[in-house]
Structures are given as C-alpha cells and as structure tokens.
Design an enzyme around this catalytic site. Structure first.
Site, PDB file in Angstrom:
ATOM      1  N   LYS D 101       0.887  -1.170   0.000  1.00 32.02           N
ATOM      2  CA  LYS D 101       0.000   0.000   0.000  1.00 32.02           C
ATOM      3  C   LYS D 101       0.913   1.205   0.000  1.00 32.02           C
ATOM      4  O   LYS D 101       1.607   1.484   0.980  1.00 32.02           O
ATOM      5  CB  LYS D 101      -0.904  -0.005   1.227  1.00 32.02           C
ATOM      6  CG  LYS D 101      -1.807   1.218   1.275  1.00 32.02           C
ATOM      7  CD  LYS D 101      -2.893   1.145   2.342  1.00 32.02           C
ATOM      8  CE  LYS D 101      -3.670   2.438   2.340  1.00 32.02           C
ATOM      9  NZ  LYS D 101      -3.580   3.167   3.596  1.00 32.02           N
ATOM     10  N   GLY D 162      -8.054  10.293   9.412  1.00 28.04           N
ATOM     11  CA  GLY D 162      -8.390  10.587  10.805  1.00 28.04           C
ATOM     12  C   GLY D 162      -9.360  11.730  10.991  1.00 28.04           C
ATOM     13  O   GLY D 162      -9.655  12.123  12.118  1.00 28.04           O
ATOM     14  N   ALA D 188      -9.454   6.389   4.125  1.00 28.56           N
ATOM     15  CA  ALA D 188      -9.308   7.649   4.871  1.00 28.56           C
ATOM     16  C   ALA D 188     -10.586   8.462   4.896  1.00 28.56           C
ATOM     17  O   ALA D 188     -11.265   8.602   3.896  1.00 28.56           O
ATOM     18  CB  ALA D 188      -8.173   8.508   4.317  1.00 28.56           C
ATOM     19  N   GLY D 189     -10.868   8.992   6.071  1.00 22.53           N
ATOM     20  CA  GLY D 189     -12.032   9.851   6.247  1.00 22.53           C
ATOM     21  C   GLY D 189     -13.252   9.116   6.766  1.00 22.53           C
ATOM     22  O   GLY D 189     -14.196   9.736   7.248  1.00 22.53           O
ATOM     23  N   ASN D 210      -9.539   2.360   9.765  1.00 22.87           N
ATOM     24  CA  ASN D 210      -8.594   2.104  10.846  1.00 22.87           C
ATOM     25  C   ASN D 210      -8.927   2.933  12.082  1.00 22.87           C
ATOM     26  O   ASN D 210      -9.424   2.418  13.066  1.00 22.87           O
ATOM     27  CB  ASN D 210      -7.160   2.387  10.369  1.00 22.87           C
ATOM     28  CG  ASN D 210      -6.113   1.981  11.392  1.00 22.87           C
ATOM     29  OD1 ASN D 210      -6.418   1.707  12.548  1.00 22.87           O
ATOM     30  ND2 ASN D 210      -4.866   1.939  10.995  1.00 22.87           N
ATOM     31  N   THR D 211      -8.700   4.247  11.996  1.00 23.38           N
ATOM     32  CA  THR D 211      -8.856   5.115  13.174  1.00 23.38           C
ATOM     33  C   THR D 211     -10.184   4.919  13.902  1.00 23.38           C
ATOM     34  O   THR D 211     -10.215   4.729  15.120  1.00 23.38           O
ATOM     35  CB  THR D 211      -8.738   6.600  12.754  1.00 23.38           C
ATOM     36  OG1 THR D 211      -7.515   6.785  12.073  1.00 23.38           O
ATOM     37  CG2 THR D 211      -8.795   7.514  13.963  1.00 23.38           C
TER      38      THR D 211
END
Lengths: 260, 260, 260, 260
Positions: D101, D162, D188-189, D210-211
C-alpha cells in the site's frame, strides 16, 4: 473597496476573471466583459487569431481591448504537456502576453486536469519565462509542487467545468488557501453568484467564471451579478466572518420583557 | 435593477431586511442600515421606547428614520400567542406601524419558532387588522395555513437564529417558494453574503439579516456586502440559472486544434 | 446486541420499522418483513381488510403474522384531523391494535405532514386511549407539543416520503433527539442503508423504511441490508463516535522511521 | 452474500480492509480484526518487526495471523518516492508479501498524498513485481495514470486521514469508480459505519477503516458495526438503489379512501 490582487507582481482591481467561450456573439461577449469589470480575460488559443485563417472565431481578439484587459491565453484542449507547451509557444510567437493558463485535460467527459502532465508543462514553461497559472484538481500537495516549480498562481477547480455544482471541493480548497504562498483562483464549477461569493469568503484570491455568464439568457446582467457577488464575498472575507454553530444566539435581549 | 418587492400592497426597492439587535452602538446601527440600503427594519418591542422609561435602548427609534424605513416591530421573546398578541397591541397603541413580525419561540437554546402558537396569534392579529409576517420553521404546510389565515408573507428560517449555518433547510424552503402565493422571506441562519445570495437564487422574495451584520468587526462594510449579495442573487434568479450537472461541459471547442 | 427499544412500555428487539406499501406481491412483502427482522409493521388503513369487501389489498392482514409483529395502523391519506380520527376509530372497531401512526398530509405533491391538524388529532386520540406515533416535519417545537400531549413517540421526516434523499433535516432531527423524552423515529426519505445508519448514529431510536425496500429489484435482500445498517448505526451510537475534524490525525507513528 | 472482491487475481470474501495503528493493545487489535472479518490488514512498515530490534511494536506481526489475513505492508511516513521504494524493498527482504500500500504524504498536517511521487514510486515498484495499491487524492486522471502504470487498485481518500468527515469527495470518487478498470478502495475519512455504507453504495469495491475502529471505546464491537455496514452498502449497490428526487412518492394509495 477590496484589497488589490497581485499576481506575478502585477496588480488588479478586480478579482473576477472571465473567459471568452460560448457567448452567442462577440458583441455580447465584449459587453459582458465590460459589465463584469473584469481585468483578466482568458482565451482559448484555438480560437484566437494566430493563423490569419478562416476561423469563425478568428477575430475574437478584436473584441478584447488589450489596454483594458490582461489577455490570458489558455491551452484548453491540450491532451498532454507537449501539446500545451507547443500552444504556449505559438501564443508567444503570435505576440500574445507571456502569461499562460495551463489546462491539460485528456478526459473528454469531465475535462478534469492531469496532475502529472500539468506539472511537467509548468516546469518547462516557467523555465522559458512564462507566467504560468495552472488549472488543477483541488489537490493541496500538487498545488505546493506547482508553487515550488515557480507558478504564479494555482487554479483549483470547485467542480467539473460547466457542471454548475459550486464549490464541492470546499475542504480541499480551504487547505490549499491555508498553505499557498501564491494566489489561489477557484476555476470551474461556479454556476451561480452565491458560489462565487462562497469561494471568496473561503479566502480564495479570485474566481474565474465563464459558462454561467456566457450561456445566461442575459449575459451582461449576469456578468454584473457575478461582479457584485465577488465583491460581497471578498468584503466579507476581509472583514471576517463568524464560525457556524448549532446553538442559536438571540438577536434581541430575552430578559423578562413582560415584567415591566 | 431587481424587480420591486410587494408586501401587502406596498412596494419596496430593496429585498434586504435588517434588524436592530446587537449593534455596538446606535450610531453604528444607523450607518449600517444606510449602507444596507434596506427599506424594512425590524425592532424588538422590548427595545423600542414604548414606555418612555429608562431603558438603555429606549431611544432606538430616534435612530431609525421612519420616513426612510418601514419600521417592523417584532415580538421576539414572546413565549406564546397571548404574549405575542399583547406585544403587538402595545406597539400599535404606542403609534408604531400596524405591521408585526410575529416571533414566538419558547425554547431558549435554539429559539425555534412555535408553529401552533404562531398560527393562533396570526389568526387573532390578522382579524385585528395587522399586517402579519410570521417567523416559522421551514414547514410548507404551516406556511400554507398562515397564508390562508391572511398573513402578508411567511418567514421560514434557513437555520437557527444566530447560527450562521446558511440555508440548511434548502429543500423545504424551495417547496415553500414553489407553493406560496405570498412573499417568502428567509429569516435566520444567514451568516455570510453567499447565504443571502443563495436564498435569492432559490427564489426567495427577500432575506432578513441581523446578527452577521451587527457583530461584524465593520458592520457598515458588511451591510454593503449583504446588499450586493442580495442584488446579485436576485439578478441571477430573474435571469435564470442552469441546473447543476455532473458531466462537464467544455467552455472551449475541443476539436482537433493541433491539426491545422 | 443493540439496547432494546421501549415505546409506551413495550419492548422491541428491532429498531427497524417497516411499511407494507408498494410491494409487488403480498408473498414478497411477507418474506421481506421476515428478512428485515422488524417487529413493528405499519399498514395503511385503506388497505387493511376493514370492510370485508373486494379490495385487491383486502387480505394484507393475512400476510402479517400478528404474533410476531406489532401491527401499526396508519392514517395515510387523511387530509385533516377529523379524517384521521375517524380512521383510527375504524381500525379499533375492526380489532386492530390501539396503536396509531398518525399521518395527515393534505398536500398531494410532497405528502408533507400538517402540524396543526396532527396536534389536534393527537390530542383527541391520546384522550381516547390510543398509543399515538405522529409523523411530523422535523420541527423540534412541534415535537415537544406532541410529547406534552401524550404521544408515545415522534416521527420526524428525514426528507419527503419516497424522495430517497436521506436525512436532509439532519440538524433539526438532532435537536429533536437532544430534547425529546419520548423515542424519536426517523420516517420518510430513507432511501439507502447508509441513510438508516446515519439516522441511528445521530441518536434516533428507530427508523421506518418502506419505499426503498418495497420497490427494490430484490426486496428481501434489501430488507436484510437495512437490518444490518440499522444495527451497525445503532452499535456505533451506543459505542460513541468521534467528532469530525478538518485536520488529519495520523494512523501510524510518523517519527523518523528511516533514521534507524 | 456479496460478490467476491478480486484484486490482482486473488479473491477476497470481505470488502472491509483494516489497519493496525492506534489500537490500545495488540490483543485488542487482534480481536477487532477477527470481529471485522477482514481479510486484508495493512501494517506500517515502521511498526513491523523488520529489524529484530527493541521497537515497542516489534511484535505486531505475531498478532496478525498470516494464514487468515493478507498482510498489506504500507509505506506510511514516506516523504517521497525514494523513501517509499526503499521501505517496500525492506519489506520484501524481510519476507513480507510482495503487496504494497503506497502512501507518500509529505505534509504533516493533513497527511494528504503526493500525486507526483506516488506515480513515480508506483512505476518503479510495478516493474519490480510488486502488487501496488496507491493511496491517492480523489483525482480521476491520476487514478487513470496509476491504473495504466499497472497498479492493482486505486485507493482514493474520502477525506483527510483521521478526520472522520466521511465521503466529502463523493462526486470525484464516483467519477473514479465510473472510469476505473481496477478495484477502487475508499481509504481515509471514514469515521462512521454510515460512511462505509455510503462508499459501498456509490460502487466502491472496498473500504479501508482504521482510526474509527481503533480509537473507539469498544473496538471489537465497532469492528463488527463496520462489517455490517459494508455488507449492507454493498448489498444495496448490487441490488440497485433508486435516484433521489425532490417530489414525494406516496407509499400508500391515496385514492378517496373515505368514500367507501
């Protein structure tokens, strides 16, 4: 009124840039430019009289008073860096200003700009002494690269060209504005005066409007509307706008008014 | 430029209504009203000199030239129909115009209007001969009821008072505009010139702005910015705006420009 | 998994309510209800077999197992309080549960609910011992009135019925949720599983979905998708979600990883 | 259930990719991955045990069962192509899968990806036989370049890492999906299950979360919520969702129900 805009050391009183495409006639275009009180007018090189040939648009330059407007040639239609560079050189050879709005959009459906080819062409043209204003996706890292390559401004899109969707890239444009050291001009997607005002309120240094003006039923009046909106949005930015909040804030004092 | 606005048979050249709350001084307020070129100014009855008493705001009416502006008393602070009706009658008794901006908001946090009490008060006040302009949630069915009750306009909110969130009720406001036979004035939530322009582009007949102007670091200049934005948005509405679309639409002809 | 939902003292394991309109067949409806694992099913009184007549939908009740589902009659089609009250009484007389989803929408275009007539009907029906769940505009003050009138829940719309626009009334719904002491069920506008999840994440106690399920090419599978989305959104709400922020927050430590 | 996802000829039953950063403990991470039923797990090379040294995260690989998950090393923290390529080669030398990645984000505030360096690194790594999945801005033209360079997928951002803002690049992501011939993974986001469902409904082939999972008060339960939301959104995409529309569409027949 508004603070002056400075690009590449040159000052402009207007923060509304316009294009020359899609107007029903050259007369109408000329009058709309006047109503917009624009000072920077972009023209597709394909439509400019570079060849002296039989192009229907050949005489567009006769309608744009070069004492009044900075003529900003653009490379619209270029599919890659090579084509864009060639067009820019043709423009210079033909006596046009050595300013270039760099547009490279290989995709015919959405006309979205090519980040790789745009940076490549920008590097070449900056070295050749052009004042380069690249049209880009709302990509803050790309904007930095172009700035570092010597571009005089960056022109992120609000939405695809001609989509009238407004500033759908609002957050990304805000980051570009926060980080840029060159002027940021929001280009494409601006379909209504409120969109232009919003871009200015975000802190954009200028906007470029073409389609929404050119195809309006009354382009001259619409040009004036955009002029007012740009001034209003810029005023608000210079004065400072409050943050949005969910809680209400009473306009009138609410203390026991019926007790008196 | 813009078409005239007609409310209850009276014509107005301006489509920007303003309030009188929250200005740092009455002098500043007076100058901001002038810069806004407004013709309708709303004033909370609590702050108007009804009593001749020692109220710090008692002399606000001395600062609003009644030859120049229609003074529109409002019932801000009223918790129910009874209080609102009482306030309206007090205003009339004190010699204020028999126009009333009906505001009934029992909730202190968001100051959202009460649909039930508002309709009740409107029915009473219309019967007593008042020209009634109710502040309401963006509720199309309620707007119809108020219209049928004889209200002279409806004033749906864009967002809670003082929230600066803009026209978050966009779709509902559009339905109200589509269905209303009385003027629609977007009131509350308008925190930036772009919001005011957007309301006008949607087809609102007017907007009311107070907080964003009054608390600006430069209220006079901000008043002018709102004035420009309202004109721009209304111009665009009268001219006609295109629909947003996802596909791009080229500004410049893209035919094989390099083949020549 | 999710906390139980309690309405009027009765507990439900599912937070997804469904309707019975628009399915291609009653068999398909029955299987979709099963896949949704819903426990509350609303049915338009017009379509229920109240008369024993020749209505094509007359036998809909045979397809809704009343041991498994709470049948929630609705007054869809009622133009005013009188019609709604009459329908509710008919339902009771016919042996349906004394629960009523109150829907009064005089406007045929947007089917938006009438705040005045809804409150009027709610007051009557609560007094007659009905458990009343009114469908309303996303109006926090109206929600309070209905709650005070004794309604068992409030059902604000996310967007007009059948519009599939999602929770366009997001801010207003959030205020209702913040202030309500009865359950809040988002009804109408939910056109995709993500909309249902969003409503639950905002803190809604339940959602009602009908059109998006009934007209899907595969209603049974779509019912299951909504079931999953409601559980996911409610899980997230119960666990707690972070606020959105503009600045990034690195997932991975960014300390000089190449220095080792 | 959902159709299988194929990347570089390998099939996956899950469309939810996860990361390994920010979990409070490795045990918690392991259990959350299991609850997510993910099949692709990305790990920052900095945190993997490449060196055998004293890194606090050194043993992260012991917690990711490589028979169960495809371990996807990422180059998070790389400032340019050179650093990213070096990291990828280190990973290969350490026996990790030859999948990478590609993340290159020189800006520490927003961690936005660098289009120029990303393409450069992708071209090198594809030639060296890596299966390359680049993290990019939502730029359709860049996505095409990467696809043509031989990348196995493209991973446009929904919003900055994040930020929990959701799919603010919705229109651009839609264009990428429309034009791509390789899988599109929104990365992301994504801060809530509804965001994940929305990405899938738009037609994304997968999402990476993830976050929002790692920092939740209950990561295991949140992992399951995301799993459900991804399935729900994909189901809806495969079944087909209706367009949003402003006009209402009645769920129940509205013909004169009271006339019978």
């Amino acid at each position: 009124m508004n603070e002056k805009l400075t690009i590449a050391g040159r000052q402009f009183g207007s923060r509304l840039m316009t294009g020359t495409g899609k107007f029903a006639s050259n007369d109408l275009m000329r009058d709309a430019l006047a109503a917009a009180e624009t000072e920077i007018v972009t023209v597709a090189l394909r439509r400019a009289d570079l060849s002296g040939g039989q192009d229907a648009y050949a005489n567009i330059l006769e309608y744009v008073d070069r004492d009044r407007y900075l003529l900003l040639p653009n490379t619209s239609g270029a599919m890659n860096a090579e084509e864009a560079v060639r067009l820019a050189r043709l423009a210079e050879a033909a006596g046009l200003p050595k300013w270039i709005k760099l547009e490279i959009h290989p995709d015919p459906t959405y006309l979205l700009p090519d980040p790789i080819e745009t940076l490549k062409a920008a590097e070449i043209l900056v070295k050749e002494g052009f004042t380069v204003l690249p049209y880009i996706n709302a990509d803050p890292v790309l904007a930095k690269h172009l700035q570092e390559a010597g571009c005089a401004a960056v022109m992120p899109l609000g939405a695809p060209i001609g989509s009238n969707k407004g500033i759908i890239t609002r957050d990304q444009v805000s980051i570009i504005i926060e980080q840029a050291t060159v002027p940021v001009v929001v280009d494409a997607g601006i379909g209504a005066p409120s969109h232009a005002a919003e871009a200015m309120e975000l802190g954009a240094d200028a906007v470029l409007v073409n389609t929404a003006m050119a195809i309006a039923s009354d382009p001259i009046r619409m040009a004036r509307a955009f002029k007012l909106a740009v001034e209003a949005g810029r005023d608000a930015y210079e004065i400072g706008l409050p943050q949005a909040q969910l809680k209400a804030s009473a306009t009138s004092p609410l203390t026991a008014f019926l007790s008196e």
